[in-house]
Design a protein around this motif. Structure first.
Motif, PDB file in Angstrom:
ATOM      1  N   SER A 288      26.962 108.937   1.220  1.00  0.00           N
ATOM      2  CA  SER A 288      27.756 110.107   1.615  1.00  0.00           C
ATOM      3  C   SER A 288      27.429 111.274   0.698  1.00  0.00           C
ATOM      4  N   LEU A 289      27.230 112.436   1.279  1.00  0.00           N
ATOM      5  CA  LEU A 289      26.943 113.647   0.531  1.00  0.00           C
ATOM      6  C   LEU A 289      27.898 114.745   1.002  1.00  0.00           C
ATOM      7  N   THR A 290      28.152 115.698   0.143  1.00  0.00           N
ATOM      8  CA  THR A 290      29.001 116.818   0.534  1.00  0.00           C
ATOM      9  C   THR A 290      28.715 118.025  -0.346  1.00  0.00           C
ATOM     10  N   LEU A 291      28.926 119.212   0.198  1.00  0.00           N
ATOM     11  CA  LEU A 291      28.739 120.447  -0.561  1.00  0.00           C
ATOM     12  C   LEU A 291      30.066 120.980  -1.101  1.00  0.00           C
TER      13      LEU A 291
ATOM     14  N   VAL B 254      20.360 125.768  -6.506  1.00  0.00           N
ATOM     15  CA  VAL B 254      21.190 124.744  -5.865  1.00  0.00           C
ATOM     16  C   VAL B 254      22.669 125.130  -5.911  1.00  0.00           C
ATOM     17  N   LEU B 255      23.153 125.542  -7.074  1.00  0.00           N
ATOM     18  CA  LEU B 255      24.575 125.861  -7.215  1.00  0.00           C
ATOM     19  C   LEU B 255      24.958 127.102  -6.411  1.00  0.00           C
ATOM     20  N   ARG B 256      24.040 128.060  -6.322  1.00  0.00           N
ATOM     21  CA  ARG B 256      24.342 129.300  -5.605  1.00  0.00           C
ATOM     22  C   ARG B 256      24.154 129.149  -4.101  1.00  0.00           C
ATOM     23  N   GLU B 257      22.984 128.665  -3.685  1.00  0.00           N
ATOM     24  CA  GLU B 257      22.638 128.647  -2.266  1.00  0.00           C
ATOM     25  C   GLU B 257      23.289 127.491  -1.514  1.00  0.00           C
ATOM     26  N   ALA B 258      23.343 126.317  -2.138  1.00  0.00           N
ATOM     27  CA  ALA B 258      23.910 125.159  -1.440  1.00  0.00           C
ATOM     28  C   ALA B 258      25.422 125.061  -1.621  1.00  0.00           C
ATOM     29  N   PHE B 259      25.884 125.264  -2.858  1.00  0.00           N
ATOM     30  CA  PHE B 259      27.296 125.026  -3.149  1.00  0.00           C
ATOM     31  C   PHE B 259      28.132 126.297  -3.212  1.00  0.00           C
ATOM     32  N   GLY B 260      27.476 127.458  -3.134  1.00  0.00           N
ATOM     33  CA  GLY B 260      28.208 128.709  -3.046  1.00  0.00           C
ATOM     34  C   GLY B 260      28.993 129.098  -4.278  1.00  0.00           C
ATOM     35  N   LEU B 261      28.588 128.629  -5.461  1.00  0.00           N
ATOM     36  CA  LEU B 261      29.296 128.966  -6.681  1.00  0.00           C
ATOM     37  C   LEU B 261      29.036 130.414  -7.079  1.00  0.00           C
TER      38      LEU B 261
ATOM     39  N   GLU C 130      23.885 123.112   7.286  1.00  0.00           N
ATOM     40  CA  GLU C 130      23.670 123.654   5.946  1.00  0.00           C
ATOM     41  C   GLU C 130      23.368 122.530   4.954  1.00  0.00           C
ATOM     42  N   LEU C 131      24.145 121.455   5.017  1.00  0.00           N
ATOM     43  CA  LEU C 131      23.941 120.323   4.110  1.00  0.00           C
ATOM     44  C   LEU C 131      22.637 119.608   4.413  1.00  0.00           C
TER      45      LEU C 131
ATOM     46  N   THR D 213      15.624 106.545  12.515  1.00  0.00           N
ATOM     47  CA  THR D 213      16.691 106.508  11.526  1.00  0.00           C
ATOM     48  C   THR D 213      17.028 107.944  11.153  1.00  0.00           C
ATOM     49  N   VAL D 214      17.963 108.126  10.255  1.00  0.00           N
ATOM     50  CA  VAL D 214      18.308 109.462   9.762  1.00  0.00           C
ATOM     51  C   VAL D 214      18.240 109.430   8.244  1.00  0.00           C
ATOM     52  N   VAL D 215      17.325 110.192   7.693  1.00  0.00           N
ATOM     53  CA  VAL D 215      17.118 110.235   6.249  1.00  0.00           C
ATOM     54  C   VAL D 215      17.390 111.651   5.759  1.00  0.00           C
ATOM     55  N   ASN D 216      18.205 111.768   4.724  1.00  0.00           N
ATOM     56  CA  ASN D 216      18.544 113.080   4.167  1.00  0.00           C
ATOM     57  C   ASN D 216      19.057 114.043   5.236  1.00  0.00           C
TER      58      ASN D 216
END
Length: 298
Positions: free
Chosen positions: A294-297, A127-134, A102-103, A245-248
């Motif tokens: 580091s990224l997180t939802l 972004v806030l609804r679909e990715a972060f579930g607000l 998902e991330l 490599t791993v990007v995004n």
């Protein structure tokens, strides 16, 4: 901030910093601008009476979202003068980002390019609804709209994105296999091998920012793309090194010419074939591909 490590405001900010950066980055497509937004968020947050804030995470997201919307509006004016195609700033991400499907999808180059076609408010709501579930109420407070208006914006933005996003999410192993096949074809300059791994309507977008040479327009179609790549390699005797490599959160390639770092190639894979190649050469956008982000939802 280090001198006030025991301050409740600082502790709350640091506890949610990684998520706030992810919100700002998904909104802006730029790590540098996301960092600026976090600094602005911090300056506003320390003026708040933290003891009176019922939900500190939601309050911080509100500040970050509002600052991101403001910055996105000013960035879009700057992008009108940008030389050539514009691509998001690639991030070298930590292994856990790739493991979270998902991330990884939410920060993929392909999806972030689609988000560029939304208005600032639509992008924030999506972004806030679909990715972060607000919830709609939380988003309404962040964007200054009613809950019903946010619900309508979310529906419109989702429909717009769904019509343009990758239709199939492949497994990490399938994506890696396709990227490795492309890497081998690139190194060996094998035209037929390129044809075999490219989807019929593959698109190449390259971003040099007016600093490095890049194609002025997207190149579409397997034959055009393959001949563009092989033709470009044929024009130089320089030694090309291509490494994984791993990007995004997604498999990508780092290209070096005569040992010198040239750029990052993000790849979009659907149905085991490559449908998108996004080559970032602009040096100003390559400052976050040597150190993991580091990224997180949540």
């Amino acid at each position: 901030m280090g001198e006030h490590a025991t301050d409740p405001a600082t502790e709350a900010f640091l506890a949610h910093r990684k998520m706030l950066f992810t919100v700002a980055y998904e909104m802006l497509g730029s790590a540098a601008d996301a960092e600026d937004v976090l600094q602005e968020t911090w300056l506003r947050w320390v003026k708040v009476d933290v003891g009176q804030v019922r939900d500190q995470r939601a309050y911080l997201v509100q500040i970050t979202t509002r600052q991101s919307i403001n910055r996105l509006r000013s960035m879009r004016r700057r992008r009108e003068a940008y030389v050539g195609p514009w691509l998001p700033e690639p991030l070298l991400t930590t292994p856990d980002v790739a493991e979270n499907i998902e991330l990884a999808e939410s920060v993929s180059m392909a999806l972030m390019l689609v988000l560029e076609t939304l208005s600032p408010t639509e992008r924030a709501v999506f972004v806030l609804r679909e990715a972060f579930g607000l919830g709609y109420g939380e988003i309404a407070a962040a964007v200054g709209k009613t809950s019903e208006a946010v619900r309508q914006i979310a529906h419109r933005a989702r429909r717009h994105v769904d019509a343009r996003r990758p239709r199939e999410t492949v497994s990490p192993s399938q994506a890696r296999a396709a990227v490795e096949a492309f890497r081998r074809a690139l190194v060996t300059r094998d035209l037929q091998a390129l044809f075999d791994v490219l989807a019929p309507q593959v698109v190449v977008i390259s971003d040099g920012g007016g600093v490095k040479q890049a194609a002025p327009y997207p190149i579409i179609g397997a034959e055009k793309v393959a001949r563009f790549i092989i033709g470009g390699l044929a024009k130089t005797d320089a030694a090309l090194t291509v490494g994984p490599t791993v990007v995004n959160g997604n498999p990508a390639l780092i290209l070096r010419v005569d040992g010198e770092f040239d750029g990052v190639l993000a790849v979009r894979v659907e149905d085991a074939r490559i449908t998108g190649l996004y080559y970032v050469r602009n040096p100003d956008k390559l400052t976050h591909v040597e150190t993991e982000t580091s990224l997180t939802l949540r």
